[in-house]
Write a protein that holds these residues in place. Structure first.
Motif, PDB file in Angstrom:
ATOM      1  N   GLY A 121      18.285  -0.328  21.526  1.00  0.00           N
ATOM      2  CA  GLY A 121      19.549  -0.470  20.477  1.00  0.00           C
ATOM      3  C   GLY A 121      20.236   0.889  20.735  1.00  0.00           C
ATOM      4  O   GLY A 121      21.612   0.750  20.207  1.00  0.00           O
ATOM      5  N   PHE A 122      19.845   1.750  20.952  1.00  0.00           N
ATOM      6  CA  PHE A 122      20.500   3.064  21.099  1.00  0.00           C
ATOM      7  C   PHE A 122      21.748   3.021  22.102  1.00  0.00           C
ATOM      8  O   PHE A 122      22.860   3.216  21.720  1.00  0.00           O
ATOM      9  CB  PHE A 122      19.895   4.460  21.175  1.00  0.00           C
ATOM     10  N   CYS A 123      21.479   2.405  23.327  1.00  0.00           N
ATOM     11  CA  CYS A 123      22.267   2.203  24.310  1.00  0.00           C
ATOM     12  C   CYS A 123      23.398   1.183  23.882  1.00  0.00           C
ATOM     13  O   CYS A 123      24.531   1.251  23.753  1.00  0.00           O
ATOM     14  CB  CYS A 123      21.683   1.684  25.286  1.00  0.00           C
ATOM     15  N   VAL A 124      23.140  -0.032  23.245  1.00  0.00           N
ATOM     16  CA  VAL A 124      23.713  -1.048  22.763  1.00  0.00           C
ATOM     17  C   VAL A 124      24.921  -0.399  21.781  1.00  0.00           C
ATOM     18  O   VAL A 124      26.162  -0.808  21.549  1.00  0.00           O
ATOM     19  CB  VAL A 124      22.877  -2.254  22.256  1.00  0.00           C
ATOM     20  N   GLY A 125      24.347   0.412  20.613  1.00  0.00           N
ATOM     21  CA  GLY A 125      25.264   0.912  19.604  1.00  0.00           C
ATOM     22  C   GLY A 125      26.136   1.821  20.306  1.00  0.00           C
ATOM     23  O   GLY A 125      27.273   1.784  19.858  1.00  0.00           O
TER      24      GLY A 125
END
Length: 533
Positions: A121-125
């Motif tokens: 999720g950190f990447c997607v955010g």
């Protein structure tokens, strides 16, 4: 040597959106398989060897872990982007994605799976917030909507490709059925990382760092086709210089700037664009479509194949928006989408309420599917689900990414879009956690909730969202704040218009052409005070 073709630049950058799509279908295609249910089982094992799998609240938590990480990362991405540049921020996201995918692939229990998805999720955010900013700051006004909209198209491609990969892997035995697709999803991140090395940095970010020669070189490369004396490059460069000189004294900003009187309106518009895109219920359809089709009487492989059709519809129906959203405008696209989605959601609720049969233990022991329909009612539920996707794909899907980066001045754009995108992820988190228990406890009434949200978003857009299509980013800023220039001040949102033809003329060197008539000098003469918008 940097790539100068704007379409190729966008095509590489939006792979970051594809990562979000990969994550959606790597979960939606797998949660209904027996291999997943048995490995992460929290219930009983049935006589036929099938497992109940995680409880509905646990499954909600597993699904919500990714948007939970995205929410935090989206806010952080504003600082990363302003500090290191749009390009490097995206590359950092790629590294994080590979780490998260590795943990998911190796997951030994639910806790490890949640951790891997949270890191993903950190990447997607980061990518979901900064890819639209990166493209919007490079794209010419007449192509900006189309190019930023590629982010949504990449998401749809990621969803479809990963769904079929996961479907194929569902025939594998044991944990390979989910480990293989969760491992394969790191491949596009590796491709994006190396692809970004060949792209130029945002000229507006370079200007913010006083790297004016590099800024001009990028404009020459992307907009001037190598001609540094191109009239359009000269005009764009001058506008960036003028805007940055005005903003320089407020260059170092925090998120608090977004809540000051002269920014709060734009902050709320951008934030709610992303929030409403979640409250349409689209990602619910993507994550949990297998539950919906269980209610429609589809089981096993038939369910997965039927579910995959909506992903194909999603890809195909996004294309009209890419071709025409700059001509249609942002407002009409959002309004039409809200009405259509509301129609199909109310229809599904009515069909399930009037024709559904209550199944106490759930269809195939899935508590999230406690209402089942058959015959013509089943076909109607499936049809309305497909029509819902076909309505979202060319409307709220791409425009929710296109619209926010257009609203803000350069000095706050990275943080403002990050904040807006965080609204997407916090509601994605909440809905991912909420929907399985909602289907279990209130069944068809879940559709009513999202249909009412569609009514709310129609009203909100109609009265509050001005048109930005076809306007240079510097002009959009003037539209909100400049007491002596073309602006939105004093003009109701529903009277603002698309400026596509004017933008085409300006790109071809007709700098004397007036900007759309709601910003005419006559209107400015009657309103000279500076008004917060």
């Amino acid at each position: 040597m940097a790539i100068g073709n704007i379409y190729l630049i966008a095509a590489i950058a939006v792979v970051g959106g594809g990562l979000f799509g990969f994550d959606i279908s790597s979960m939606s295609a797998i949660i209904s398989t027996n291999q997943y249910s048995c490995y992460f089982n929290q219930g009983s094992i049935n006589a036929d060897g099938t497992c109940e799998g995680p409880t509905s609240s646990t499954q909600g938590g597993i699904t919500a872990a990714m948007p939970g990480g995205s929410f935090i990362a989206a806010l952080i991405s504003g600082y990363l982007s302003d500090m290191f540049g749009r390009k490097r921020a995206i590359m950092i996201g790629c590294v994080i994605w590979v780490i998260g995918s590795t943990i998911c692939c190796a997951a030994q229990n639910i806790g490890m799976l949640v951790a891997g998805r949270f890191i993903n999720g950190f990447c997607v955010g980061i990518c979901s917030a900064q890819v639209p900013v990166f493209i919007s700051e490079l794209a010419p006004p007449t192509k900006r909507g189309r190019l930023v909209g590629l982010q949504q198209w990449a998401i749809t491609w990621g969803i479809m490709i990963m769904f079929y990969v996961s479907y194929g892997c569902s025939f594998l035995q044991g944990s390979k059925a989910f480990r293989v697709p969760w491992g394969l999803q790191m491949i596009p991140a590796v491709m994006l990382f190396f692809g970004m090395m060949f792209l130029p940095e945002s000229p507006r970010w370079l200007a913010r760092k006083d790297r004016w020669e590099e800024c001009h070189a990028v404009l020459t490369l992307v907009h001037g086709k190598g001609d540094p004396n191109s009239p359009f490059v000269a005009r764009e460069y001058q506008e960036i210089q003028d805007t940055w000189k005005f903003e320089r004294e407020n260059a170092d900003v925090t998120y608090l700037e977004l809540f000051k009187p002269n920014m709060i309106n734009r902050t709320h518009i951008g934030f709610f664009t992303q929030v409403w895109s979640q409250l349409t219920g689209m990602n619910v359809m993507m994550y949990y479509i297998t539950y919906v089709f269980l209610m429609a009487g589809l089981t096993s492989n038939t369910n997965l194949v039927a579910s995959s059709i909506q992903y194909v519809i999603n890809v195909v129906m996004t294309i009209p928006a890419l071709l025409f959203v700059d001509r249609w405008g942002r407002r009409p696209t959002l309004l039409v989408g809200a009405v259509l989605m509301m129609t199909w959601l109310f229809a599904n609720a009515g069909i399930l309420a009037s024709k559904g049969v209550y199944v106490p233990n759930g269809v195939q022991n899935k508590p999230e599917a406690k209402v089942q329909v058959s015959g013509s009612a089943s076909k109607a539920v499936i049809a309305c689900s497909y029509l819902f996707v076909a309505s979202y794909a060319p409307t709220w899907g791409p425009v929710s990414w296109i619209y926010p980066p257009e609203l803000y001045p350069l000095r706050v754009r990275g943080k403002a879009v990050a904040l807006a995108t965080s609204g997407n992820w916090i509601f994605n988190f909440a809905l991912g956690y909420f929907v399985p228990p909602a289907f279990e406890n209130i069944t068809w009434k879940t559709y009513i909730i999202f249909a009412v949200f569609c009514v709310g978003m129609f009203v909100h857009v109609f009265f509050m969202f001005p048109e930005t299509a076809g306007k240079p980013l510097e002009e959009v800023e003037a539209m909100f704040t400049d007491p002596s220039g073309p602006r939105y001040i004093g003009v109701p949102a529903w009277k603002t218009r698309v400026a596509f033809k004017d933008a085409v003329a300006l790109e071809h060197g007709d700098f004397e052409k007036k900007i759309s008539h709601e910003y005419s000098p006559e209107r400015v003469e009657h309103s000279t005070e500076k008004v917060d918008a």
